[in-house]
Write a protein that holds these residues in place. Structure first.
Motif, PDB file in Angstrom:
ATOM      1  N   ARG A  90     -35.406  32.846 -36.049  1.00 48.45           N
ATOM      2  CA  ARG A  90     -34.263  33.287 -35.252  1.00 48.45           C
ATOM      3  C   ARG A  90     -33.174  33.899 -36.120  1.00 48.45           C
ATOM      4  NH1 ARG A  90     -34.174  27.628 -32.384  1.00 48.45           N
ATOM      5  NH2 ARG A  90     -35.056  27.289 -34.442  1.00 48.45           N
ATOM      6  N   ALA A  91     -32.863  33.215 -37.199  1.00 46.06           N
ATOM      7  CA  ALA A  91     -31.717  33.627 -38.014  1.00 46.06           C
ATOM      8  C   ALA A  91     -31.985  33.222 -39.453  1.00 46.06           C
ATOM      9  CB  ALA A  91     -30.465  32.929 -37.504  1.00 46.06           C
ATOM     10  N   THR A 119     -40.328  37.507 -35.575  1.00 45.71           N
ATOM     11  CA  THR A 119     -38.867  37.392 -35.408  1.00 45.71           C
ATOM     12  C   THR A 119     -38.542  37.343 -33.918  1.00 45.71           C
ATOM     13  OG1 THR A 119     -38.693  39.785 -35.576  1.00 45.71           O
ATOM     14  CG2 THR A 119     -38.289  38.533 -37.585  1.00 45.71           C
ATOM     15  N   ALA A 125     -32.353  34.915 -29.376  1.00 49.88           N
ATOM     16  CA  ALA A 125     -32.003  34.547 -30.749  1.00 49.88           C
ATOM     17  C   ALA A 125     -31.127  33.298 -30.810  1.00 49.88           C
ATOM     18  CB  ALA A 125     -31.301  35.710 -31.440  1.00 49.88           C
ATOM     19  N   TYR A 126     -30.358  33.055 -29.767  1.00 50.87           N
ATOM     20  CA  TYR A 126     -29.420  31.916 -29.762  1.00 50.87           C
ATOM     21  C   TYR A 126     -30.077  30.629 -29.271  1.00 50.87           C
ATOM     22  CZ  TYR A 126     -29.611  32.368 -24.758  1.00 50.87           C
ATOM     23  OH  TYR A 126     -30.088  32.372 -23.480  1.00 50.87           O
TER      24      TYR A 126
END
Ligand code: ADP
Length: 170
Positions: A90-91, A119, A125-126
């Motif tokens: 995610r990050a 990815t 993503a959050y």
């Protein structure tokens, strides 16, 4: 036949996981999504419940199977003759942990196991299982994070634990 395992806690499965599952199922001929039975964590859902949720959510993807395992991923993978693990990133904060995990698994498997990273789609993503649980336990709206049947089960868990007020009203 290209086979891979997607291991994780999936407590519970979110749209972020489902997105990785769908995309990995297009890369591999067979994807085994496997729930880790980790007795160091106190899960919201039992392994059986998590497996059932994943089976229901992936029932329209023919080359996805759902399983569970305890102990080391590398032992499980060796038993099943699986050499590729799929994980999601995610990050940058995921990266350090995931890199270490991938390298450890490679070492433990004597170089036989590799990890493929997908990815996250930006819209997810959050998203993490723990944030979904935190929102739900305060009665927040989780409809954008998990399928409806999963949301119902999450709210039910918190209701039965007496921890839910004003369900889904934010
Ligand atoms: P674990 O406890 O093994 O990290 P999780 O169920 O939290 O289990 O996550 C399993 C995998 O799915 C991890 O590689 C994680 O980075 C990935 N993942 C979780 N949420 C997302 C998301 N929103 N987008 C992409 N990957 C994700």
């Amino acid at each position: 036949m290209k086979r891979a395992v997607y291991p994780g806690s999936f407590d519970p499965m979110t749209y972020g996981h489902l997105d990785i599952i769908r995309r990995a199922s297009e890369i591999f001929d067979l994807l085994i999504v496997s729930v880790l039975n980790n007795n160091q964590k106190t899960p919201l859902f039992s392994v059986e419940e998590r497996v059932k949720i994943l089976k229901e959510a992936t029932k329209d993807i023919p080359n996805v199977q759902v399983d569970s395992f305890s102990g080391l991923l590398t032992n499980y993978a060796a038993e099943k003759d699986l050499h590729v693990a799929v994980r999601g990133l995610r990050a940058i904060t995921d990266f350090e942990y995931e890199l270490q995990l991938a390298q450890t698994n490679r070492m433990l498997s004597g170089g036989r196991m590799d990890t493929v990273f997908l990815t996250t789609s930006l819209e997810y993503a959050y998203l993490s299982s723990s944030s979904v649980k935190e929102i739900a336990c305060f009665g927040g709206d989780i409809s954008k994070t998990v399928p409806e049947f999963v949301a119902e089960q999450i709210y039910r868990k918190y209701r039965s634990a007496g921890g839910l007020s004003g369900e889904g009203n934010q």
